[in-house]
Design an enzyme around this catalytic site. Structure first.
Site, PDB file in Angstrom:
ATOM      1  N   HIS A 162       0.923  -1.228   0.038  1.00 28.26           N
ATOM      2  CA  HIS A 162       0.062   0.014   0.070  1.00 28.26           C
ATOM      3  C   HIS A 162       0.991   1.233   0.101  1.00 28.26           C
ATOM      4  CE1 HIS A 162      -3.752  -1.789   2.248  1.00 28.26           C
ATOM      5  NE2 HIS A 162      -3.843  -1.587   0.626  1.00 28.26           N
ATOM      6  N   CYS A 173      -2.239   3.113   9.198  1.00 31.93           N
ATOM      7  CA  CYS A 173      -3.236   2.192   8.520  1.00 31.93           C
ATOM      8  C   CYS A 173      -4.262   1.890   9.535  1.00 31.93           C
ATOM      9  CB  CYS A 173      -2.712   1.054   8.454  1.00 31.93           C
ATOM     10  SG  CYS A 173      -1.240   0.642   7.495  1.00 31.93           S
TER      11      CYS A 173
END
Ligand code: ARG
Length: 706
Positions: free
Chosen positions: A169, A265
């Site tokens: 990511h 996150c």
């Protein structure tokens, strides 16, 4: 408090665990994390953030353990949120829960088309000044989702390609900070993306982290004004961030690292006001190409898709119709997406070489640009290849004349329609129109029939293989057969030779080949002629006695004496006429009216009066002589063979013989199926070739008498 307007969304780890593996961090960690420690660590982060901002909570749900990672809920700007579409089915169950929360909290929710993955703020990060959006692709989010972000959020999107699966990511390796600073791990990105980052973020604002810090998720940080919250940072990194005016707050998140996530996150910033300075634009570009041929069994389709992904683009196969019979061809339509125009052009150039073409209904004219200065092409001009090429002009495909590699394409409108011609840079004239870009170009490739491709390679002329020893004899047999065929139908064979032909005792064989009508033109440098003539006049080659194989006293002067004699009479032809030369390769050429061209070089002695020291003139002369050739035999001359290779279009059989494998590889590696390379002594090759040819001749005779 200045930061009370800032809000974050978090999700408590009530049901958190590592239940499956969808990234490398989770490997070996299934059910290995401690819920108790996870709760404690999450609380630590939660309280830390609450000291600087407001935290909202979304209710944790059973069966979706990764829901704690709220960064992946969606991407938001102002009041709009683009809902995530998870790549893995393991996380798709989170989508409705996040959607409900966004709707209940007054956001306008945009949903992407089905099957277009995008993982929210985990893969898309706003520049903290609000100037643009950085968006990642390569593992989870699809490049094709980026134009939607630009449209819905009305912001410029800069696409970055992720290369290292540990940093799957964007937010695992990239963190925009206040004041235009950037914390990131450069090796996680491809070269183009790094260039893009360097263009947008000045060097003094780029804080590149070392691998240890990256592996501790230092880039997965929450930046609230001057503070940066993260799992862990090295002393060095803390010092560098400190020097930039930031304060690092560490809070251990090791239980979440086991799932591949950390501070950033676990949070989603829900206040992202639009800042005055921004404009919508996505540099992402898409084009649809078509391919036809034996796409599957020739591996063409795989090569095309590899070119797209390795080049930094992404693709979608729109249509694929498989040829059903062994001989029938397949068709494919592929949508190619690239993060910018220049990446698209680089990919397209390679796809065109594979035979891809635009949908004709979409491109009527390939863009043209004018030559502003004699001998100089406009920037962006299309560089030609050896393959027959067609260009779109007035909604039609026009075949390019005089195809060769490394040229530009000149398009002209004549009363009889448009013409296109391949032209060397130095021959371009001011005012001419040149093909630029690659929108309406295709190369026409022969579809090899399946049988040819699978034919016994050992005996086949095809398959640009380099061979040595064992295969040499078989190849020579095939070449002899081809030479015979070409001669009998009145075709054209051009020989390119170096002086090694003489030194290895090949002169007699090559002379015989010319006598027997197998050669229609001869190309080389000064040296092959000098040594051939020296041998004819004095029996030596560079002073070596060719019969006895020993050097002759004073022999090193022989070649200069040979040159001098020819210079006295003015040309090789004159020397033959005056009987100064009465044997050898050039003698045969003169006697049988075989044209030859000698191109000069810096190392030439003399030179012979026939040697062209004006290289442009020599190149033009070579080009004239290879026109219409069926086969080119390249015998031990790296310089002249490569020169000839550069001006030869695809479709001409090239046989390259050299003792040095590197030369052979270089020449037979033009991707053209018609080339063959043979690594061997050229004298030996010529002797084998003559043997094979005489065998064929006796076989013919026998056939005629029977
Ligand atoms: N296990 C989760 C996944 O692989 C971790 C998500 C981390 N989130 C993030 N924004 N990087 O999807």
């Amino acid at each position: 408090m200045t930061s009370d307007a800032i809000r974050f969304l978090m999700c408590a780890p009530d049901h958190y665990d590592v239940d499956y593996v969808i990234n490398p961090w989770m490997e070996g960690n299934v059910h290995k994390s401690s819920r108790e420690r996870a709760v404690e660590q999450w609380q630590g982060l939660y309280h830390l953030i609450k000291e600087h901002a407001v935290v909202d909570l979304v209710k944790p749900e059973i069966g979706v353990p990764d829901m704690v990672f709220t960064a992946n809920a969606g991407l938001l700007l102002d009041n709009t949120v683009v809902l995530s579409r998870f790549y893995h089915k393991e996380r798709q169950g989170e989508e409705p829960y996040f959607q409900a929360w966004f709707e209940q909290n007054g956001f306008t929710v945009q949903t992407l088309p089905k099957d277009l993955p995008f993982e929210g703020a985990g893969d898309a990060l706003l520049d903290r000044e609000g100037r643009w959006l950085w968006a990642g692709y390569g593992f989870r989010s699809e490049l094709d989702s980026h134009p939607y972000l630009a449209k819905w959020l009305d912001i410029e999107v800069l696409s970055l390609r992720l290369m290292d699966e540990r940093f799957y990511h964007l937010d695992t390796c990239f963190c925009p900070l206040l004041d235009g600073y950037l914390l990131y791990y450069p090796p996680a990105f491809d070269a183009y993306s790094n260039r893009l980052i360097e263009l947008r973020v000045p060097e003094q604002k780029r804080i590149a982290v070392a691998e240890v810090d990256a592996a501790n998720f230092a880039c997965n940080a929450v930046n609230i004004n001057q503070i940066i919250i993260m799992n862990q940072a090295s002393a060095e990194l803390k010092q560098r961030l400190g020097a930039a005016g930031f304060k690092v707050l560490e809070t251990p998140l090791t239980e979440f690292l086991k799932a591949g996530g950390a501070a950033k996150c676990l949070t989603l910033r829900t206040t992202e006001p639009i800042q005055p300075l921004h404009s919508a634009a996505a540099t992402v570009e898409s084009r649809t190409i078509q391919m036809a041929g034996h796409l599957l069994d020739s591996g063409l389709i795989n090569r095309a898709l590899d070119i797209i992904t390795e080049g930094g683009g992404s693709f979608q196969v729109l249509n694929f119709s498989l040829g059903e019979q062994k001989q029938s061809t397949s068709n494919a339509e592929i949508r190619v997406t690239a993060p910018s125009h220049s990446v698209m052009e680089e990919i397209m150039v390679q796809l065109i070489d594979l035979g891809a073409m635009p949908r004709p209904q979409e491109v009527c004219d390939n863009p043209l640009a004018e030559v502003l200065q004699d001998g100089v092409a406009p920037d962006d001009f299309y560089v030609t290849t050896i393959y027959p090429t067609e260009v779109r002009v007035n909604c039609e495909w026009v075949l390019v004349q005089n195809q060769r590699m490394d040229g530009a394409i000149v398009v002209a409108q004549t009363p009889n329609g448009a013409t296109a011609e391949c032209r060397l840079l130095r021959d371009l004239k001011q005012g001419e129109k040149i093909i630029v870009g690659v929108e309406g170009i295709r190369t026409v490739r022969k579809t090899e029939s399946r049988d040819l491709r699978t034919a016994d390679k050992e005996f086949s002329f095809m398959g640009s293989g380099v061979s040595s020893e064992r295969r040499v004899e078989l190849l020579v047999e095939q070449i002899a057969w081809d030479l015979r065929q070409i001669r009998d139908r009145g075709g054209k064979v051009v020989v390119v030779g170096g002086p090694v032909v003489i030194h290895t005792g090949g002169a007699d064989h090559l002379s015989q080949l010319i006598r027997d009508g197998y050669v229609q033109a001869l190309l080389g440098g000064n040296a092959i002629a000098v040594h051939d003539i020296e041998q004819s006049m004095m029996g030596t080659s560079l002073g070596m006695d060719m019969k006895r194989g020993v050097s002759v006293r004073g022999g090193h002067r022989h070649h200069l004496k040979a040159i001098n004699s020819v210079r006295r009479v003015g040309s090789i032809a004159a020397a033959v006429e005056q009987k100064l030369i009465s044997s050898g390769i050039f003698y045969e050429c003169v006697k049988h009216h075989i044209p030859f061209s000698l191109a000069g070089s810096i190392r030439d002695d003399g030179p012979l009066p026939d040697t062209k020291m004006d290289l442009l003139e020599a190149q033009a002369d070579y080009a004239r002589l290879i026109e219409g050739a069926d086969m080119i035999l390249m015998l031990s001359s790296m310089l002249h063979s490569i020169g000839v290779g550069n001006m030869t279009p695809a479709g001409v059989k090239m046989v390259c013989v050299d003792i040095n494998p590197a030369v052979v590889t270089k020449l037979s590696d033009r991707g053209s199926v018609e080339s063959v390379g043979i690594v061997t002594d050229v004298g030996l090759f010529l002797s084998l070739l003559m043997q094979q040819l005489s065998k064929l001749t006796s076989a013919y005779r026998l056939a005629q008498t029977v």
